[in-house]
Write a protein that holds these residues in place. Structure first.
Motif, PDB file in Angstrom:
ATOM      1  N   VAL A  79      12.612   4.519   2.656  1.00 40.80           N
ATOM      2  CA  VAL A  79      13.031   3.998   3.726  1.00 40.80           C
ATOM      3  C   VAL A  79      11.728   3.166   4.430  1.00 40.80           C
ATOM      4  N   LEU A  80      10.534   3.838   4.334  1.00 41.86           N
ATOM      5  CA  LEU A  80       9.397   3.239   5.219  1.00 41.86           C
ATOM      6  C   LEU A  80       9.168   1.718   4.293  1.00 41.86           C
ATOM      7  N   CYS A  81       9.265   1.682   2.836  1.00 45.06           N
ATOM      8  CA  CYS A  81       9.005   0.363   2.447  1.00 45.06           C
ATOM      9  C   CYS A  81      10.042  -0.551   2.975  1.00 45.06           C
ATOM     10  N   ILE A  82      11.296  -0.143   2.923  1.00 42.35           N
ATOM     11  CA  ILE A  82      12.221  -1.230   3.281  1.00 42.35           C
ATOM     12  C   ILE A  82      12.042  -1.675   4.665  1.00 42.35           C
ATOM     13  N   THR A 119       2.852  12.223  -0.460  1.00 44.29           N
ATOM     14  CA  THR A 119       4.149  12.884  -0.318  1.00 44.29           C
ATOM     15  C   THR A 119       4.896  12.600  -1.725  1.00 44.29           C
ATOM     16  N   SER A 120       6.142  13.561  -1.929  1.00 50.18           N
ATOM     17  CA  SER A 120       6.751  13.207  -2.950  1.00 50.18           C
ATOM     18  C   SER A 120       8.391  12.943  -2.706  1.00 50.18           C
ATOM     19  N   ASN A 121       8.547  12.598  -1.533  1.00 47.17           N
ATOM     20  CA  ASN A 121       9.468  12.457  -0.820  1.00 47.17           C
ATOM     21  C   ASN A 121      10.028  11.040  -1.078  1.00 47.17           C
ATOM     22  N   PHE A 122      10.907  10.665  -2.157  1.00 48.05           N
ATOM     23  CA  PHE A 122      11.066   9.346  -2.475  1.00 48.05           C
ATOM     24  C   PHE A 122      12.000   8.556  -1.239  1.00 48.05           C
ATOM     25  N   VAL A 123      12.978   9.397  -0.837  1.00 40.34           N
ATOM     26  CA  VAL A 123      13.710   8.895   0.179  1.00 40.34           C
ATOM     27  C   VAL A 123      12.713   8.222   1.544  1.00 40.34           C
ATOM     28  N   LEU A 124      11.746   9.157   1.670  1.00 45.90           N
ATOM     29  CA  LEU A 124      11.030   8.719   2.991  1.00 45.90           C
ATOM     30  C   LEU A 124      10.277   7.741   2.649  1.00 45.90           C
ATOM     31  N   ALA A 168       0.788  -1.128  -0.012  1.00 40.28           N
ATOM     32  CA  ALA A 168       0.036  -0.010   0.050  1.00 40.28           C
ATOM     33  C   ALA A 168       0.918   1.435  -0.031  1.00 40.28           C
ATOM     34  N   THR A 169       1.923   1.240   0.729  1.00 40.15           N
ATOM     35  CA  THR A 169       2.921   2.313   0.847  1.00 40.15           C
ATOM     36  C   THR A 169       3.509   2.503  -0.595  1.00 40.15           C
ATOM     37  N   TYR A 170       3.731   1.527  -1.169  1.00 37.93           N
ATOM     38  CA  TYR A 170       4.409   1.574  -2.573  1.00 37.93           C
ATOM     39  C   TYR A 170       3.507   2.345  -3.588  1.00 37.93           C
TER      40      TYR A 170
END
Length: 238
Positions: A82-85, A74-79, A65-67
């Motif tokens: 990190v959350l997905c991983i 949000t457009s913050n790819f890094v966030l 769902a996060t992906y």
């Protein structure tokens, strides 16, 4: 149901088995079918471990769902990465150390021997009758379905040239793939072991009956057919 499952171990040396058995961790979840909030709410009704089943599905669903939907917030790819991983890592640990052991009675791991070779260890519960059919279905469906979803995401990312997302997808496929390979091998080893035990039990029973007893029975039948009432030398009367 007792959570201290008895396990059959394959492909492991005795000294390593003794060490790992002594260091085995205590079960993390009790038999919670009716004692927890999840069980009382009727979620995963019929499961012996509804809490474990919930978390077995939850982390996978949250990662997917996060992906899929994080772009709306949000457009913050890094966030997002990190959350997905992190969710994928939580899921990997849960499946490998908790849900596999309690939902299907399987456990696997590997270790590096002194010569540098990798040794795989597969274990399975002796009494499979304690495994709920619902728990078994939830475990295997939730193990394979998300991997298929991440495979689809990989295909879409490649054709849409979203190269940056390959980091997340690669981590998802690697972690889920490790559990799929481990538990698939573990299930096959368990099936082969139980088949071997059943076959060995039948052979042992035949051996206990003994050729002498079989011959004794045949001799008695032949004696009766010939009209003799007494047992012949070397044969026991029935």
């Amino acid at each position: 149901m007792k959570d201290d499952l008895q396990f059959l171990t394959t492909d492991i040396k005795d000294e390593y088995n003794e060490t790992t058995t002594a260091a085995a961790a205590a079960p993390l979840f009790p038999d919670e079918a009716d004692s927890t909030l999840i069980g009382k709410l009727g979620l995963f009704k019929g499961s012996r471990h509804p809490g474990v089943a919930l978390f077995h599905v939850l982390f996978k669903g949250l990662a997917v769902a996060t992906y899929m939907f994080s772009g709306f917030f949000t457009s913050n790819f890094v966030l997002v990465c990190v959350l997905c991983i992190l969710l994928l890592a939580f899921d990997f640990w849960t499946v490998k150390n908790v849900s596999g052991r309690l939902l299907v009675g399987l456990r696997w791991w590997n270790y590096v021997k002194e010569d540098g070779a990798t040794e795989w260890v597969f274990e399975s519960a002796e009494d499979q009758s304690e495994i709920s059919d619902l728990d078994r279905r939830v475990f295997w469906w939730a193990l394979y379905a998300p991997a298929g979803a991440w495979g689809l995401f990989l295909f879409l990312a490649v054709i849409q040239l979203k190269v940056q997302w390959l980091i997340v997808i690669g981590a998802a496929l690697a972690l889920s793939g490790a559990n799929i390979v481990g538990y698939t091998k573990c299930s096959k080893e368990a099936t082969a072991r139980f088949d071997s035990l059943r076959g060995g039990g039948a052979a042992s029973l035949i051996g206990q009956v003994g050729i002498g007893n079989i011959m004794s029975g045949l001799g008695s039948v032949m004696s009766r057919a010939n009209g003799g009432g007494a047992a012949q030398p070397g044969f026991a009367a029935v």
